[in-house]
Every structure is written in C-alpha cells, then in structure tokens.
Design an enzyme around this catalytic site. Structure first.
Site, short mmCIF file in Angstrom:
data_model
loop_
_atom_site.label_atom_id
_atom_site.label_comp_id
_atom_site.label_asym_id
_atom_site.label_seq_id
_atom_site.Cartn_x
_atom_site.Cartn_y
_atom_site.Cartn_z
CE LYS A 106 -4.21 1.26 2.59
NZ LYS A 106 -4.93 1.07 3.87
O1 G3P Z 1 -7.53 2.14 5.68
C1 G3P Z 1 -7.78 3.32 5.02
C2 G3P Z 1 -9.05 3.80 5.54
O2 G3P Z 1 -10.12 2.80 5.34
C3 G3P Z 1 -9.35 4.71 6.63
O3 G3P Z 1 -10.58 4.78 7.11
O4 G3P Z 1 -12.02 5.46 9.14
O5 G3P Z 1 -9.78 6.03 9.23
O6 G3P Z 1 -11.30 7.19 7.69
P1 G3P Z 1 -10.80 5.91 8.29
#
Ligand code: G3P
Length: 219
Positions: free
Chosen positions: A87
């Site tokens: 990633k």
């Molecule tokens: O892993 C990337 C993404 O899914 C992060 O989500 O909830 O931290 O905005 P969030």
C-alpha cells in the site's frame, strides 16, 4: 463485491474470517499503532500473523515517502507472503513506485485517494487497487459516494483493471451504496460488516417463530 476488513486487530480479523465472508484485510500505520504494534520486527510478525488467518489479500502500508525507500520497503513487505499487497500513498513518488511494482509483479494498493483525477493516475500506473476514502470526504461535508460513482464511470470508459476498493467505510449504508454503484471491494470495520445482519423484523420474526414452536410443543 469483495469484503475486506479494515483493522490490524487479530481477534476481529478472526471473527470476520470465521463468518466465512472475508476476502481480505487492509491495514494502515494508524491501525497498527492502535494495536500497539511498533518496531520493524513486530510489524513484520504482525503482517505474517494476519496472513496466517485470512485467505485473501492483505494490504501492508509503506512508511517511506521517497521513491527508493518505497521500493526497498515494498519489496521487503511483498516477500513476506504472496497475500501481501503493497500500500503506497497517492504522492508523486508513490505513483512512480506503483508503476515499478506493477511492472514487477507486485500487487499494490494506492491509498489516500480523494479525487477522480488521483484515481485515474493510479489506474494509469497499474495499481491493483485504488482506495478512495469515502468517510473522510463525508466528514468534510462532501459526497464520498459520488467519488466512487465517478471512478466507476472513468474506469469502465477505458476498461482499467484497477479494482475500486471503497475505503473509510463507516456504516451499512456506505456498503450498500458502494455495492449499488459497483465498487469492486469495500473495506470497513467489523461493526459495519456485522451491521449487515441486522433488521428489527428479523429479530421480532425469529422471536415469534420460536415462541410459536414452544407453544405448539407444550413448553
Ligand atoms: O485504511 C484506510 C481507510 O479505510 C481509513 O479509514 O475510518 O480512518 O477514515 P478511516
């Protein structure tokens, strides 16, 4: 639509895997830190532990932000297990690295994507997955789901094979709307996945069925 769980918590990954609907895992440095996983060796061992639980792809995010270091870190991660997807962030050196990885048979996930232009660039670089962050766009009063629609249209126009991995999913409606739009993958917390089970009519209907059965059985 593939279901990925967005966590580094081994118990939650096991619970989702046991449900039989899990297709993969996504992690990020914040999720690893949340589990208290620090230090190179611990991080590596944690990715190995995740790969031992799940059958599908496991996104492992690089910390490096310059091209040479992203390549070095990404190649080391990819060597851990065939399930590992490197990633890398949507920055200039990240895109260059994704192009290198895709040309060398290493799976990639282009993360921190917030516009259709960024998603187009990720596809051009040959990313395996692109991660538009729906919830974080909603957080700033913009429409995260419309970004998924735009990317779907653009990718279909040209037949790009990069999979749309709807990320920053917060709840059930996000999952359902992404499925309607045609996102290839959604990654969300266990709560959102388990939320799909719930409907009050299911609960009341089951209670009625069991009560009727007990009554008819003289219990
Ligand atoms: O892993 C990337 C993404 O899914 C992060 O989500 O909830 O931290 O905005 P969030």
């Amino acid at each position: 639509m593939k279901f990925f769980i967005d966590t580094a918590n081994l118990q939650q990954i096991k619970e989702a895997q046991d449900l039989g609907v899990l297709d993969g895992v996504t992690t990020n440095p914040s999720l690893m830190a949340k589990e208290g996983i620090t230090g190179k060796e611990n991080i590596i061992n944690h990715y190995k532990a995740i790969c031992d639980i799940v059958e599908g792809d496991v996104s492992a995010e690089v910390i490096a932000t310059d091209y040479e270091s992203i390549i070095k870190e990404g190649e080391a991660l990819a060597k851990l297990n065939d399930k590992i997807v490197v990633k890398a962030p949507m920055i200039k050196d990240g895109i260059k690295a994704i192009k290198y990885f895709s040309s060398n048979g290493i799976k990639t996930n282009c993360t921190l994507v917030f516009s259709s232009g960024q998603a187009l660039l990720a596809a051009k670089a040959g990313a395996t997955y692109v991660s538009p962050f729906i919830g974080r766009l909603d957080d700033i009063s913009t429409d995260g789901l419309s970004l998924i629609e735009d990317i779907r249209l653009i990718y279909d126009n040209y037949g790009y094979e990069t999979q749309i991995l709807a990320a920053s999913i917060r709840h059930v409606i996000h999952i359902i709307e992404c499925a309607k739009i045609g996102a290839d993958v959604m990654t969300g917390p266990l709560s959102a996945i388990l939320g799909l089970l719930k409907h009050p009519l299911t609960d009341s209907g089951l209670a009625q069925f069991l009560a009727d059965h007990a009554k008819a059985s003289g219990k």
